[in-house]
Motif scaffolding. Structure first.
Motif, PDB file in Angstrom:
ATOM      1  N   THR A   1       0.688  -1.156   0.190  1.00 32.44           N
ATOM      2  CA  THR A   1       0.047  -0.007   0.064  1.00 32.44           C
ATOM      3  C   THR A   1       0.977   1.201  -0.015  1.00 32.44           C
ATOM      4  O   THR A   1       0.727   2.052  -0.711  1.00 32.44           O
ATOM      5  CB  THR A   1      -0.851   0.019   1.159  1.00 32.44           C
ATOM      6  OG1 THR A   1      -1.763  -1.348   1.145  1.00 32.44           O
ATOM      7  CG2 THR A   1      -1.985   1.103   1.437  1.00 32.44           C
TER       8      THR A   1
ATOM      9  N   ASP B   1      -8.082  -4.428  -1.813  1.00 31.43           N
ATOM     10  CA  ASP B   1      -7.769  -5.289  -0.660  1.00 31.43           C
ATOM     11  C   ASP B   1      -9.018  -5.458   0.274  1.00 31.43           C
ATOM     12  O   ASP B   1      -9.292  -4.801   1.208  1.00 31.43           O
ATOM     13  CB  ASP B   1      -6.448  -4.721   0.105  1.00 31.43           C
ATOM     14  CG  ASP B   1      -6.072  -5.488   1.255  1.00 31.43           C
ATOM     15  OD1 ASP B   1      -6.767  -6.470   1.617  1.00 31.43           O
ATOM     16  OD2 ASP B   1      -5.163  -5.151   1.938  1.00 31.43           O
TER      17      ASP B   1
ATOM     18  N   ASP C   1      -7.007  -0.131   3.398  1.00 31.29           N
ATOM     19  CA  ASP C   1      -6.483   1.033   4.150  1.00 31.29           C
ATOM     20  C   ASP C   1      -5.604   2.156   3.393  1.00 31.29           C
ATOM     21  O   ASP C   1      -5.086   2.947   4.096  1.00 31.29           O
ATOM     22  CB  ASP C   1      -5.611   0.503   5.559  1.00 31.29           C
ATOM     23  CG  ASP C   1      -4.369  -0.306   4.940  1.00 31.29           C
ATOM     24  OD1 ASP C   1      -4.276  -0.084   3.763  1.00 31.29           O
ATOM     25  OD2 ASP C   1      -3.479  -0.640   5.779  1.00 31.29           O
TER      26      ASP C   1
ATOM     27  N   ASP D   1      -4.398  -1.923  -5.803  1.00 31.47           N
ATOM     28  CA  ASP D   1      -3.890  -2.713  -4.553  1.00 31.47           C
ATOM     29  C   ASP D   1      -4.601  -3.814  -4.393  1.00 31.47           C
ATOM     30  O   ASP D   1      -5.946  -3.685  -4.088  1.00 31.47           O
ATOM     31  CB  ASP D   1      -3.784  -1.825  -3.326  1.00 31.47           C
ATOM     32  CG  ASP D   1      -3.097  -2.341  -2.185  1.00 31.47           C
ATOM     33  OD1 ASP D   1      -2.937  -3.418  -2.140  1.00 31.47           O
ATOM     34  OD2 ASP D   1      -3.114  -1.354  -1.068  1.00 31.47           O
TER      35      ASP D   1
HETATM   36 MG   LIG Z   1      -2.033  -2.862   2.261  1.00 32.76          MG
END
Ligand SMILES: [Mg+2]
Ligand SMILES: Nc1ncnc2c1ncn2[C@@H]1O[C@H](COP(=O)(O)OP(=O)(O)OP(=O)(O)O)[C@@H](O)[C@H]1O
Length: 301
Positions: A17, A40, A45, A121
């Motif tokens: 990330t 994700d 996050d 991601d």
């Molecule tokens: Mg991550």
């Protein structure tokens, strides 16, 4: 055209990330229209790294059809021109059980986003969602730490990703595809051998599916020992998985990364001269060149 790039790893916490958020910013600064998507499903996050604590709209709103269009969950930033962002979902149960149809709807929607670069991601691990999101892209980046366990986990991740890629390439050839689908493979060689047994000449076709699969390697939190491990891993991957993993670059261990995390600002923005930021800039420069090559090759004459 849009070039799609996904980032994945076998083990959690390797720095995916952090890398993708900084990459998104650096590519946007080159004047490209960049969209970063946090897929994700288990632990989205990326929004925190931008200081967005409670995003008004997230991917959940799209997945639960609260909004019809994916464009409705895209965030833009006053301070980061050219950057679009789709925050992931905190609702792990609902999205971890994404059905095939829902996943196809999501992938179709992602393909419709207007951007020069779409960054994804996919989170860590070898579940089918992570593997499918990783393989959905034109280009893949994998991140590992230099320690043997992370490297081993990355090897397993790439092994399962290649198996899924090869099996996916048989979908249209129903008899071989259906036969292979009902088996649980642990090595790529098993797939090749059974494919060939099922129908002669299929092994070559299966190998062809991996021709353009060259995930780019980043070693994060790099140290002196990692050079040896990296060499060994690349040799093992080339030998057993029939793929080459070109090196994109290394990122050193750098306390500025955690400091920037605490101030909710990507390290390249907050400490542009720090060792990590300089490595990230070099990596972004290489990615930019690869995007250029890719876009050119894809343009019909
Ligand atoms: Mg991550
Ligand atoms: N080069 C580095 N130097 C120091 N700390 C780092 C470095 N890279 C990442 N970190 C720290 O490691 C932690 C994990 O980073 P990050 O969340 O980006 O990993 P991740 O791979 O996305 O994790 P997950 O698999 O859980 O999604 C963070 O606290 C981050 O600040």
């Amino acid at each position: 055209m849009t070039v799609t790039i996904s980032i994945g790893s076998g083990k959690g916490g390797t720095g995916k990330t952090m890398v993708i958020v900084n990459l998104a910013l650096l590519l946007a600064k080159t004047g490209k229209k960049v969209c970063l998507v946090d897929l994700d499903l288990g632990g989205a996050d990326a929004h925190i790294l931008f200081g967005l604590f409670e995003p008004k709209r997230t991917l959940t709103d799209f997945l639960t059809r609260k909004v019809e269009s994916i464009d409705d969950v895209i965030h833009t930033f006053y301070s980061f021109q050219g950057l679009q962002f789709i925050p992931g979902t905190g609702n792990t149960l609902q999205t971890a059980n994404l059905s095939y149809q829902e996943k196809q709807r999501l992938l179709r929607a992602l393909s419709s986003i207007e951007a020069d670069v779409l960054l994804i991601d996919v989170g860590a691990g070898t579940n089918y969602h992570a593997l499918d999101f990783f393989m959905f892209s034109d280009l893949q980046i994998c991140v590992t730490l230099p320690d043997p366990t992370s490297i081993m986990d990355l090897y397993t991740f790439l092994q399962l990703a290649t198996i899924r890629k090869v099996l996916g390439s048989f979908l249209s050839q129903s008899d071989v595809g259906i036969f292979l689908k009902n088996h649980n493979f642990t090595t790529l060689n098993e797939v090749f051998e059974l494919a060939e047994k099922t129908r002669e000449g299929t092994k070559a076709k299966a190998q062809l599916a991996l021709k353009y699969f060259h995930p780019l390697l980043i070693v994060n939190r790099d140290g002196a020992d990692s050079k040896v491990n990296k060499f060994k891993m690349r040799k093992m991957v080339a030998k057993y998985l029939s793929i080459d993993i070109p090196e994109l670059g290394d990122i050193p261990e750098d306390p500025k990364i955690d400091e920037s995390l605490k101030t909710y600002m990507p390290v390249c923005e907050l400490y542009p001269k720090s060792p990590a930021a300089l490595s990230l800039k070099a990596i972004a420069g290489k990615v930019d060149k690869i995007i250029g090559l890719f876009a050119r090759n894809d343009t019909p004459n």
